[in-house]
Design a protein around this motif. Structure first.
Motif, PDB file in Angstrom:
ATOM      1  N   ILE A  51       3.830 -11.559   9.800  1.00  0.00           N
ATOM      2  CA  ILE A  51       3.629 -10.363  10.558  1.00  0.00           C
ATOM      3  C   ILE A  51       3.347  -9.741   9.025  1.00  0.00           C
ATOM      4  CG2 ILE A  51       3.579  -8.731  11.787  1.00  0.00           C
ATOM      5  CD1 ILE A  51       4.824 -10.541  13.622  1.00  0.00           C
ATOM      6  N   ALA A  52       2.854  -8.523   8.973  1.00  0.00           N
ATOM      7  CA  ALA A  52       2.003  -7.667   7.751  1.00  0.00           C
ATOM      8  C   ALA A  52       2.571  -6.014   8.039  1.00  0.00           C
ATOM      9  CB  ALA A  52       1.347  -8.059   6.136  1.00  0.00           C
ATOM     10  N   ALA A  53       3.576  -5.811   7.872  1.00  0.00           N
ATOM     11  CA  ALA A  53       3.600  -3.981   7.517  1.00  0.00           C
ATOM     12  C   ALA A  53       2.904  -3.855   6.697  1.00  0.00           C
ATOM     13  CB  ALA A  53       5.109  -3.362   7.307  1.00  0.00           C
ATOM     14  N   LEU A  54       2.069  -2.856   7.243  1.00  0.00           N
ATOM     15  CA  LEU A  54       1.141  -2.129   5.825  1.00  0.00           C
ATOM     16  C   LEU A  54       1.790  -0.758   5.299  1.00  0.00           C
ATOM     17  CD1 LEU A  54      -1.848  -1.931   5.103  1.00  0.00           C
ATOM     18  CD2 LEU A  54      -2.323  -0.187   6.608  1.00  0.00           C
ATOM     19  N   GLY A  55       1.582  -1.106   3.936  1.00  0.00           N
ATOM     20  CA  GLY A  55       2.732   0.116   3.078  1.00  0.00           C
ATOM     21  C   GLY A  55       3.936  -0.858   2.826  1.00  0.00           C
ATOM     22  N   THR A  56       4.717  -0.207   2.059  1.00  0.00           N
ATOM     23  CA  THR A  56       5.512   0.088   1.040  1.00  0.00           C
ATOM     24  C   THR A  56       7.079   0.586   1.360  1.00  0.00           C
ATOM     25  OG1 THR A  56       4.193  -0.144  -0.876  1.00  0.00           O
ATOM     26  CG2 THR A  56       6.351   0.519  -1.509  1.00  0.00           C
ATOM     27  N   HIS A  77       1.242  -1.726  -0.125  1.00  0.00           N
ATOM     28  CA  HIS A  77      -0.661  -0.302  -0.130  1.00  0.00           C
ATOM     29  C   HIS A  77       1.111   1.925  -0.129  1.00  0.00           C
ATOM     30  CE1 HIS A  77      -2.885  -2.603   1.805  1.00  0.00           C
ATOM     31  NE2 HIS A  77      -3.502  -1.829   1.064  1.00  0.00           N
ATOM     32  N   LEU A  78       0.419   2.343  -0.591  1.00  0.00           N
ATOM     33  CA  LEU A  78       1.121   3.339  -0.321  1.00  0.00           C
ATOM     34  C   LEU A  78       0.810   4.138   1.024  1.00  0.00           C
ATOM     35  CD1 LEU A  78      -0.712   5.579  -2.870  1.00  0.00           C
ATOM     36  CD2 LEU A  78       0.973   4.417  -3.324  1.00  0.00           C
ATOM     37  N   ASN A  79       2.486   4.827   1.754  1.00  0.00           N
ATOM     38  CA  ASN A  79       2.738   4.629   2.938  1.00  0.00           C
ATOM     39  C   ASN A  79       2.173   6.055   3.442  1.00  0.00           C
ATOM     40  OD1 ASN A  79       4.228   3.277   2.706  1.00  0.00           O
ATOM     41  ND2 ASN A  79       6.049   3.634   1.934  1.00  0.00           N
ATOM     42  N   ASP A 126      -8.342   4.729   8.603  1.00  0.00           N
ATOM     43  CA  ASP A 126      -9.145   3.946   7.092  1.00  0.00           C
ATOM     44  C   ASP A 126      -7.912   3.081   6.808  1.00  0.00           C
ATOM     45  OD1 ASP A 126      -9.959   6.944   6.024  1.00  0.00           O
ATOM     46  OD2 ASP A 126      -8.432   7.271   4.581  1.00  0.00           O
ATOM     47  N   VAL A 127      -7.749   2.653   7.856  1.00  0.00           N
ATOM     48  CA  VAL A 127      -6.836   0.866   7.886  1.00  0.00           C
ATOM     49  C   VAL A 127      -8.046  -0.339   7.892  1.00  0.00           C
ATOM     50  CG1 VAL A 127      -5.859  -0.552   8.805  1.00  0.00           C
ATOM     51  CG2 VAL A 127      -5.111   1.712   8.411  1.00  0.00           C
ATOM     52  N   PRO A 128      -9.426   0.505   9.286  1.00  0.00           N
ATOM     53  CA  PRO A 128     -10.142  -0.858   8.817  1.00  0.00           C
ATOM     54  C   PRO A 128     -10.447  -1.354   7.135  1.00  0.00           C
ATOM     55  CG  PRO A 128     -10.580   0.894  10.858  1.00  0.00           C
ATOM     56  CD  PRO A 128      -9.385   0.643  10.017  1.00  0.00           C
ATOM     57  N   ARG A 129     -10.976  -0.175   6.717  1.00  0.00           N
ATOM     58  CA  ARG A 129     -11.705  -0.189   5.261  1.00  0.00           C
ATOM     59  C   ARG A 129     -10.490  -0.701   4.451  1.00  0.00           C
ATOM     60  NH1 ARG A 129     -10.639   2.610   0.935  1.00  0.00           N
ATOM     61  NH2 ARG A 129      -9.799   3.785   2.327  1.00  0.00           N
ATOM     62  N   MET A 130      -9.350  -0.590   4.566  1.00  0.00           N
ATOM     63  CA  MET A 130      -8.326  -1.275   3.825  1.00  0.00           C
ATOM     64  C   MET A 130      -7.677  -2.661   4.521  1.00  0.00           C
ATOM     65  SD  MET A 130      -5.548   1.472   4.438  1.00  0.00           S
ATOM     66  CE  MET A 130      -3.720   1.238   4.262  1.00  0.00           C
ATOM     67  N   LEU A 131      -8.350  -3.014   5.628  1.00  0.00           N
ATOM     68  CA  LEU A 131      -8.249  -4.563   5.757  1.00  0.00           C
ATOM     69  C   LEU A 131      -9.156  -5.435   5.320  1.00  0.00           C
ATOM     70  CD1 LEU A 131      -6.973  -4.662   9.104  1.00  0.00           C
ATOM     71  CD2 LEU A 131      -5.928  -4.881   7.729  1.00  0.00           C
ATOM     72  N   ARG A 132     -10.492  -4.422   5.311  1.00  0.00           N
ATOM     73  CA  ARG A 132     -11.826  -5.165   4.367  1.00  0.00           C
ATOM     74  C   ARG A 132     -10.875  -5.296   2.608  1.00  0.00           C
ATOM     75  NH1 ARG A 132     -13.913  -1.941   8.182  1.00  0.00           N
ATOM     76  NH2 ARG A 132     -14.777  -0.633   6.466  1.00  0.00           N
ATOM     77  N   ALA A 133     -10.911  -4.468   2.358  1.00  0.00           N
ATOM     78  CA  ALA A 133     -10.899  -4.518   0.381  1.00  0.00           C
ATOM     79  C   ALA A 133      -9.719  -5.759   0.565  1.00  0.00           C
ATOM     80  CB  ALA A 133      -9.765  -4.108   0.385  1.00  0.00           C
ATOM     81  N   MET A 134      -8.489  -6.284   1.119  1.00  0.00           N
ATOM     82  CA  MET A 134      -6.955  -7.204   1.404  1.00  0.00           C
ATOM     83  C   MET A 134      -7.747  -8.372   1.658  1.00  0.00           C
ATOM     84  SD  MET A 134      -3.946  -7.438   3.762  1.00  0.00           S
ATOM     85  CE  MET A 134      -3.487  -5.644   4.030  1.00  0.00           C
TER      86      MET A 134
END
Length: 238
Positions: free
Chosen positions: A145-150, A77-79, A85-93
């Protein structure tokens, strides 16, 4: 005159006292050895809280052995995202992992955002050894363990995000695991760097690229793994 019964009883008492006096002392009861987590459980946002789509999950959770290895990932994801907004991003993931990747559920066991918030990933219980879909060939006895970002060249790893990874790894690794050490794992998939059935000697805390042909978790985050191992070791000694 004492009766014969009294004499016999007195003799037995004397004999018992002699036996007790000459008997070796009883050893003290050994202290109980702790077998639980070495580090405390960090705060984790549950799937219910981020509103995971449980109706989309294809299969119930599968469990594996105690966690002997941690694989660190980044999500791509873009940093600059807002942590709200993370809960929404997790649902999309989750939807992408199920619909596009064909997995039963979100692949990672845990996701950490740039604010340091830790999220429950794959269903099955954060305290249990849930079999994930994060590291092809090496999902057994491990967590992702995933770091949310790039985190490629030119980026930085937020200290809060790194701290979140450390807390999860320190808590989930089995008691005997050495964060500085290595572990022998058997590949279950020819698509990894190791043929199916081949033994691999990997870091207890590895990057995704150590076992699969990928840039994940990004050059910058990968370079932080020695510091992460050291921080995990410190936390587990407390």
């Amino acid at each position: 005159m004492w009766s014969r019964r009294i004499v016999l009883s007195a003799g037995l008492v004397v004999l018992a006292l002699l036996v007790m006096r000459d008997a070796p002392p009883r050893p003290a009861r050994p202290e109980r050895i702790a077998v639980g987590p070495v580090a405390p459980r960090p705060p984790i946002v549950s799937r219910k809280a981020w509103r995971a789509n449980e109706g989309m999950v294809r299969e119930r959770a599968t469990y594996t052995g105690a966690v002997s290895a941690v694989f660190v990932h980044h999500t791509g994801h873009l940093n600059g995202y807002d942590c709200a907004d993370v809960p929404r991003m997790l649902r999309a993931m989750q939807e992408d992992h199920i619909e596009s990747e064909g997995w039963d559920d979100i692949g990672y066991n845990f996701v950490v955002d740039r604010c340091g918030t830790i999220y429950e990933g794959r269903a099955g219980g954060t305290g249990r050894p849930v079999l994930g879909a994060h590291t092809k060939g090496f999902n057994a006895d491990s967590i992702g363990i995933a770091a949310l970002g790039t985190f490629g060249p030119g980026t930085t790893v937020p200290p809060a995000l790194e701290s979140g990874i450390v807390k999860v790894a320190a808590w989930k690794l089995r008691v005997e695991a050495d964060p500085h050490g290595t572990v022998r794992l058997i590949s279950t998939n020819d698509e990894s760097k190791y043929k199916k059935g081949e033994a691999a000697e990997l870091h207890v805390i590895s990057g995704h690229r150590d076992s699969f042909r990928t840039d994940c978790p990004g050059e910058v985050l990968y370079e932080r793994l020695p510091a992460i191992r050291e921080a995990v070791a410190r936390l587990r000694k407390r």
